[in-house]
Motif scaffolding. Structure first.
Motif, PDB file in Angstrom:
ATOM      1  N   GLY A   1       0.710  -1.125   0.112  1.00  0.00           N
ATOM      2  CA  GLY A   1      -0.007  -0.159   0.126  1.00  0.00           C
ATOM      3  C   GLY A   1       0.993   1.087   0.143  1.00  0.00           C
ATOM      4  O   GLY A   1       1.817   1.359   0.395  1.00  0.00           O
ATOM      5  N   PHE A   2      -0.144   2.392  -0.376  1.00  0.00           N
ATOM      6  CA  PHE A   2       0.790   3.677  -0.337  1.00  0.00           C
ATOM      7  C   PHE A   2       0.690   4.290   1.045  1.00  0.00           C
ATOM      8  O   PHE A   2       0.002   4.043   1.737  1.00  0.00           O
ATOM      9  CB  PHE A   2       0.043   4.708  -1.218  1.00  0.00           C
ATOM     10  CG  PHE A   2       0.546   4.517  -2.682  1.00  0.00           C
ATOM     11  CD1 PHE A   2       1.702   5.493  -3.197  1.00  0.00           C
ATOM     12  CD2 PHE A   2      -0.036   3.721  -3.620  1.00  0.00           C
ATOM     13  CE1 PHE A   2       2.154   5.507  -4.417  1.00  0.00           C
ATOM     14  CE2 PHE A   2       0.593   3.703  -5.094  1.00  0.00           C
ATOM     15  CZ  PHE A   2       1.588   4.700  -5.202  1.00  0.00           C
ATOM     16  N   HIS A   3       2.015   5.021   1.295  1.00  0.00           N
ATOM     17  CA  HIS A   3       2.167   5.653   2.653  1.00  0.00           C
ATOM     18  C   HIS A   3       2.912   6.676   2.454  1.00  0.00           C
ATOM     19  O   HIS A   3       4.229   6.581   1.812  1.00  0.00           O
ATOM     20  CB  HIS A   3       2.658   4.759   3.533  1.00  0.00           C
ATOM     21  CG  HIS A   3       1.920   3.487   3.821  1.00  0.00           C
ATOM     22  ND1 HIS A   3       1.043   3.428   4.974  1.00  0.00           N
ATOM     23  CD2 HIS A   3       1.884   2.143   3.629  1.00  0.00           C
ATOM     24  CE1 HIS A   3       0.242   2.128   5.272  1.00  0.00           C
ATOM     25  NE2 HIS A   3       0.937   1.539   4.283  1.00  0.00           N
TER      26      HIS A   3
ATOM     27  N   ASP B   1       7.528   8.561   7.729  1.00  0.00           N
ATOM     28  CA  ASP B   1       8.331   9.527   8.114  1.00  0.00           C
ATOM     29  C   ASP B   1       9.857  10.019   7.225  1.00  0.00           C
ATOM     30  O   ASP B   1      10.770  10.228   7.778  1.00  0.00           O
ATOM     31  CB  ASP B   1       8.941   9.150   9.508  1.00  0.00           C
ATOM     32  CG  ASP B   1       7.742   9.148  10.686  1.00  0.00           C
ATOM     33  OD1 ASP B   1       6.809   9.247  10.389  1.00  0.00           O
ATOM     34  OD2 ASP B   1       8.335   8.725  11.950  1.00  0.00           O
ATOM     35  N   GLY B   2       9.127   9.784   6.013  1.00  0.00           N
ATOM     36  CA  GLY B   2      10.413  10.240   5.133  1.00  0.00           C
ATOM     37  C   GLY B   2      11.454   9.237   4.686  1.00  0.00           C
ATOM     38  O   GLY B   2      12.212   9.560   3.908  1.00  0.00           O
TER      39      GLY B   2
ATOM     40  N   ALA C   1       7.098   4.194  13.106  1.00  0.00           N
ATOM     41  CA  ALA C   1       5.838   4.625  13.696  1.00  0.00           C
ATOM     42  C   ALA C   1       5.657   5.394  14.766  1.00  0.00           C
ATOM     43  O   ALA C   1       6.299   5.040  15.762  1.00  0.00           O
ATOM     44  CB  ALA C   1       4.877   3.246  14.013  1.00  0.00           C
ATOM     45  N   GLU C   2       4.876   6.507  14.623  1.00  0.00           N
ATOM     46  CA  GLU C   2       5.034   7.417  15.761  1.00  0.00           C
ATOM     47  C   GLU C   2       6.424   7.656  16.218  1.00  0.00           C
ATOM     48  O   GLU C   2       6.814   8.322  17.253  1.00  0.00           O
ATOM     49  CB  GLU C   2       4.351   7.008  17.114  1.00  0.00           C
ATOM     50  CG  GLU C   2       2.781   6.850  16.777  1.00  0.00           C
ATOM     51  CD  GLU C   2       1.981   6.148  18.249  1.00  0.00           C
ATOM     52  OE1 GLU C   2       2.673   6.172  19.001  1.00  0.00           O
ATOM     53  OE2 GLU C   2       0.950   5.906  18.033  1.00  0.00           O
ATOM     54  N   GLY C   3       7.229   8.071  15.220  1.00  0.00           N
ATOM     55  CA  GLY C   3       8.562   8.477  15.307  1.00  0.00           C
ATOM     56  C   GLY C   3       9.547   7.650  15.686  1.00  0.00           C
ATOM     57  O   GLY C   3      10.641   8.160  15.779  1.00  0.00           O
TER      58      GLY C   3
ATOM     59  N   GLN D   1      14.615   9.138  14.422  1.00  0.00           N
ATOM     60  CA  GLN D   1      15.061   9.375  13.083  1.00  0.00           C
ATOM     61  C   GLN D   1      16.263   9.779  12.766  1.00  0.00           C
ATOM     62  O   GLN D   1      16.595  10.085  11.660  1.00  0.00           O
ATOM     63  CB  GLN D   1      13.903  10.420  12.652  1.00  0.00           C
ATOM     64  CG  GLN D   1      12.555  10.029  12.588  1.00  0.00           C
ATOM     65  CD  GLN D   1      11.290  10.916  12.570  1.00  0.00           C
ATOM     66  OE1 GLN D   1      11.486  12.027  13.233  1.00  0.00           O
ATOM     67  NE2 GLN D   1      10.481  10.799  11.408  1.00  0.00           N
ATOM     68  N   SER D   2      17.223  10.018  13.684  1.00  0.00           N
ATOM     69  CA  SER D   2      18.430   9.948  13.573  1.00  0.00           C
ATOM     70  C   SER D   2      19.279   8.557  13.468  1.00  0.00           C
ATOM     71  O   SER D   2      20.577   8.587  13.317  1.00  0.00           O
ATOM     72  CB  SER D   2      18.965  10.858  14.434  1.00  0.00           C
ATOM     73  OG  SER D   2      19.304  10.302  15.719  1.00  0.00           O
TER      74      SER D   2
END
Length: 371
Positions: free
Chosen positions: A187-189, A219-220, A254-256, A271-272
């Motif tokens: 699926g697309f996200h 989240d990119g 999920a949720e960062g 995310q780092s």
């Protein structure tokens, strides 16, 4: 085919062929529970082989009367009433029905339902109006307003589709990306989807290809695992550029936060790529509504908060993604295993628990004749 949809399809098929009870796997998983946006929380439960609904406090909100029932999303649930696929609101009032000749069906969107006739899937709305005649061999739920479809795929054991041509449609049933990809897709996200080893945009243009690419762009970034004896995972952006790399197998964000496992212990990175919850769990699930399920060993699960603190006991056999006010967990029974096979539990019960782990209600009792 998504795991959730496969389980749902097995459940519906078992119902149609006359299986006495629905498979114990088909327990509401919390992913579909939306108790925000004005919708009252509802969770499906079983009493005397019929499904009803509980509220967030574990009280009966809709009396058991359905042969099977899905969880509420956006104030609507899909269930089987008198042999008919039926959409109901939070009071139990009927909103619409699935075409009567359908053999299997599942929620595709807040007001869309996939239904199956023979081996092909069609799409209808909650009023029962057909948007797509049965056409596709494999379909999935909508995400980012698009749904994956496949023409020509074949069912392979243990229940996954292979082959055919993959494409994507919008909620009106119109083809947005033609069925031209040989590989199965997801699926697309966040505007992107994976098809085979490639990441595509909403025009169907491949952005990059990497062996080991994950399923969800979130989240990119998307995870790309090396799948070696000592695996590493690159988190790459939509152009294929590596943002950071972690040791071990990393899952989607999920949720960062993302689960990373080094084949021994699991923890969570931000995310780092830095650990915010150090690897100390035997296994872990992604965060949902501020809680994540974690295993502390011997098949025992509980929930942690975003600081890594255990907020429930770790005596559950399985846990589902948490909703805003409650969660679903399995407790009790006897652990079983097969040679070189998975572990499962016989007996016990599925519980609705609050966010501290306190039982609110029994969702269903497992019995040895559930299959």
């Amino acid at each position: 085919m998504s795991v959730h949809r496969f389980i749902f399809a097995v459940f519906a098929i078992a119902t149609i062929v006359g299986c006495k009870d629905a498979p114990s796997l088909m327990i509401p998983d919390g992913l579909w529970v939306q108790d925000g946006g004005g919708a009252a929380p509802r969770i499906a439960f079983v009493r005397d082989d019929e499904y009803g609904y509980l509220d967030a406090a574990g009280r009966v909100a809709i009396e058991p009367m359905y042969r099977w029932a899905d969880d509420f999303r956006d104030g609507v649930a899909l269930c089987s009433l008198n042999g008919q696929g039926t959409m109901i609101d939070e009071s139990g009032s009927v909103i619409g029905t699935v075409p009567a000749h359908a053999a299997t069906y599942f929620r595709a969107d807040s007001d869309r339902v996939w239904y199956q006739v023979g081996e092909k899937w069609g799409l209808c709305n909650f009023q029962g109006e057909v948007l797509i005649q049965p056409l596709y061999e494999d379909v999935d739920a909508f995400s980012d307003s698009l749904a994956r479809v496949n023409i020509g795929a074949k069912l392979r054991f243990p229940g996954f589709m292979e082959g055919g041509k993959t494409g994507y449609i919008n909620r009106n049933g119109e083809s947005v990306i033609a069925c031209s990809f040989d590989e199965l897709g997801w699926g697309f996200h966040n505007g992107y989807a994976t098809v085979g080893d490639g990441l595509i945009d909403r025009n169907g243009v491949i952005q990059f290809s990497r062996v080991g690419i994950g399923y969800i762009f979130s989240d990119g970034v998307i995870n790309v695992c090396s799948f070696k004896d000592d695996p590493t995972t690159d988190y790459v952006d939509a152009t294929g550029m590596i943002n950071f790399t972690v040791e071990g197998y990393g899952e989607e964000f999920a949720e960062g936060l993302a689960v990373v496992s080094d084949n021994k212990l699991a923890g969570f990175v931000d995310q780092s790529g830095a650990y915010v919850i150090q690897p100390r769990f035997e296994d872990a699930h992604s965060f949902s509504n501020g809680l994540a399920g974690v295993s502390v060993g011997m098949g025992r699960w509980g929930y942690i908060d975003r600081s890594g603190k255990l907020v429930t006991p770790t005596h559950f056999n399985e846990v589902r993604p948490a909703a805003k006010e409650f969660a679903i967990a399995h407790y009790g029974g006897t652990q079983q295993t097969a040679d070189d096979g998975p572990v499962w539990w016989e007996g016990g019960r599925w519980l609705m628990i609050d966010r501290s782990g306190r039982p609110l209600a029994v969702i269903r009792e497992d019995r040895s004749d559930d299959w």
